[in-house]
Design a protein around this motif. Structure first.
Motif, mmCIF file in Angstrom:
data_model
loop_
_atom_site.group_PDB
_atom_site.id
_atom_site.type_symbol
_atom_site.label_atom_id
_atom_site.label_comp_id
_atom_site.label_asym_id
_atom_site.label_seq_id
_atom_site.Cartn_x
_atom_site.Cartn_y
_atom_site.Cartn_z
ATOM 1 N N UNK A 162 19.548 -42.524 2.977
ATOM 2 C CA UNK A 162 19.943 -42.527 1.623
ATOM 3 C C UNK A 162 19.303 -43.215 0.379
ATOM 4 N N UNK A 163 19.424 -43.251 -0.868
ATOM 5 C CA UNK A 163 18.595 -43.566 -1.987
ATOM 6 C C UNK A 163 19.531 -45.157 -2.061
ATOM 7 N N UNK A 164 18.917 -45.997 -2.439
ATOM 8 C CA UNK A 164 19.698 -47.202 -2.890
ATOM 9 C C UNK A 164 20.294 -47.005 -4.329
ATOM 10 N N UNK A 165 19.667 -46.303 -5.273
ATOM 11 C CA UNK A 165 20.343 -45.921 -6.573
ATOM 12 C C UNK A 165 19.714 -44.487 -6.705
ATOM 13 N N UNK A 166 20.550 -43.515 -6.687
ATOM 14 C CA UNK A 166 20.086 -42.225 -7.000
ATOM 15 C C UNK A 166 20.566 -41.631 -8.372
ATOM 16 N N UNK A 167 19.549 -41.025 -9.153
ATOM 17 C CA UNK A 167 19.871 -40.524 -10.533
ATOM 18 C C UNK A 167 20.653 -39.092 -10.332
ATOM 19 N N UNK A 168 20.605 -38.434 -9.225
ATOM 20 C CA UNK A 168 21.234 -37.296 -9.013
ATOM 21 C C UNK A 168 21.434 -37.234 -7.328
ATOM 22 N N UNK A 169 22.610 -36.573 -7.041
ATOM 23 C CA UNK A 169 22.864 -36.199 -5.441
ATOM 24 C C UNK A 169 23.137 -34.683 -5.245
ATOM 25 N N UNK A 170 22.511 -34.150 -4.445
ATOM 26 C CA UNK A 170 22.579 -32.837 -3.837
ATOM 27 C C UNK A 170 23.301 -32.606 -2.647
ATOM 28 N N UNK A 171 24.092 -31.843 -2.430
ATOM 29 C CA UNK A 171 24.819 -31.592 -1.106
ATOM 30 C C UNK A 171 24.725 -30.261 -0.896
ATOM 31 N N UNK A 172 23.940 -29.795 0.452
ATOM 32 C CA UNK A 172 23.512 -28.290 0.621
ATOM 33 C C UNK A 172 23.609 -28.323 2.182
ATOM 34 N N UNK A 173 23.018 -27.159 2.484
ATOM 35 C CA UNK A 173 22.804 -27.064 4.201
ATOM 36 C C UNK A 173 21.544 -26.458 4.590
ATOM 37 N N UNK A 174 21.162 -26.571 5.709
ATOM 38 C CA UNK A 174 19.732 -26.288 6.190
ATOM 39 C C UNK A 174 19.603 -24.720 5.617
ATOM 40 N N UNK A 175 20.109 -23.950 5.967
ATOM 41 C CA UNK A 175 19.990 -22.400 5.627
ATOM 42 C C UNK A 175 19.474 -22.478 4.212
ATOM 43 N N UNK A 176 20.104 -23.210 2.946
ATOM 44 C CA UNK A 176 19.750 -23.077 1.718
ATOM 45 C C UNK A 176 18.238 -23.743 1.630
ATOM 46 N N UNK A 177 18.089 -24.662 2.333
ATOM 47 C CA UNK A 177 16.902 -25.422 2.260
ATOM 48 C C UNK A 177 15.594 -24.451 2.896
ATOM 49 N N UNK A 178 15.962 -23.812 3.832
ATOM 50 C CA UNK A 178 15.119 -22.695 4.337
ATOM 51 C C UNK A 178 14.858 -21.785 3.404
ATOM 52 N N UNK A 179 15.691 -21.231 2.796
ATOM 53 C CA UNK A 179 15.551 -19.900 1.687
ATOM 54 C C UNK A 179 14.791 -20.524 0.862
ATOM 55 N N UNK A 180 14.936 -21.739 0.080
ATOM 56 C CA UNK A 180 14.034 -22.343 -0.840
ATOM 57 C C UNK A 180 12.666 -22.527 -0.488
ATOM 58 N N UNK A 181 12.458 -22.941 0.832
ATOM 59 C CA UNK A 181 11.023 -22.993 1.543
ATOM 60 C C UNK A 181 10.497 -21.618 1.380
ATOM 61 N N UNK A 182 11.310 -20.801 1.805
ATOM 62 C CA UNK A 182 10.574 -19.279 1.832
ATOM 63 C C UNK A 182 10.597 -18.554 0.371
ATOM 64 N N UNK A 183 11.041 -19.172 -0.773
ATOM 65 C CA UNK A 183 11.003 -18.797 -2.016
ATOM 66 C C UNK A 183 11.904 -17.703 -2.150
ATOM 67 N N UNK A 184 13.249 -17.793 -1.554
ATOM 68 C CA UNK A 184 14.251 -16.671 -1.349
ATOM 69 C C UNK A 184 15.341 -17.271 -2.366
#
Length: 211
Positions: A162-184
């Motif tokens: 975790x960040x000590x102080x975050x300006x934004x927080x994202x909640x997601x899942x591994x499948x979404x991260x994979x899709x973004x990595x694959x530019x889908x």
């Protein structure tokens, strides 16, 4: 132990002399998140033997990629961290992540996963969206939490946990991260259909929510 070399007067060969051995770049990937103890490195490099990990750390120290230091009390532990030369490998790993993203199309039942392994492909996607807005984004997956440091004068980077102080927080899942990595699809698509939830106030959080 003699230094291994391709003995070729070529920049690519020289780079591979330094970091081309098996596990070397994955050690660098772990240390991009910040200083780590040996036991932490071993835990997040499933499959590496203790002998091989120790050898790679020695090799990377010799090449000026990694250094080690003793933490002051009460920590009093030895940690490994990247030198400026080692941190310069971030664009290399970013390019490798983009090139290898299609290999994530199918996940084997034996594949290990750590949340922060998605940081390298994600940090530059979010950096483009931030468009110069500096701040820290915390990303939470079922597998764990990591944070990204965007904008400002420093190059984008990330940290495990975790960040000590975050300006934004994202909640997601591994499948979404994979899709973004694959530019889908895009981050905006994932926010719109609920695969990413953004919380926080301020310009950076607003930019991440924007279509």
């Amino acid at each position: 132990m003699p230094r291994r070399s391709y003995d070729q007067y070529c920049a690519i060969a020289r780079a591979l002399d330094a970091v081309g051995d098996r596990w070397a770049l994955l050690v660098v990937r772990e240390l991009l998140a910040g200083p780590r103890r040996y036991t932490e490195l071993h835990a997040d490099l499933p499959g590496v033997s203790t002998d091989v990990l120790a050898a790679r750390l020695k090799d990377l120290e010799r090449e000026g990629v990694v250094t080690r230091r003793r933490l002051p009390p009460p920590g009093a532990a030895t940690v490994y961290e990247l030198t400026p030369r080692g941190r310069g490998l971030l664009p290399v790993l970013t390019a490798l992540a983009a090139w290898g993203a299609d290999g994530l199309a199918e996940r084997s039942p034996t594949d290990a996963v750590r949340a922060h392994w998605f940081a390298v492909p994600l940090v530059h996607r979010l950096e483009r969206i931030a468009d110069g807005r500096a701040g820290v984004v915390e990303v939470a997956l079922e597998e764990g939490v990591f944070h990204l440091r965007l904008g400002g004068k420093e190059a984008p980077s990330y940290g495990d946990g975790p960040a000590e102080a975050a300006d934004a927080r994202l909640a997601t899942d591994a499948d979404t991260c994979v899709a973004l990595a694959r530019d889908v699809g895009t981050v905006a698509d994932a926010v719109a259909d609920g695969r990413i939830t953004v919380t926080g106030q301020g310009p950076l959080a607003d930019a991440l929510r924007s279509p």
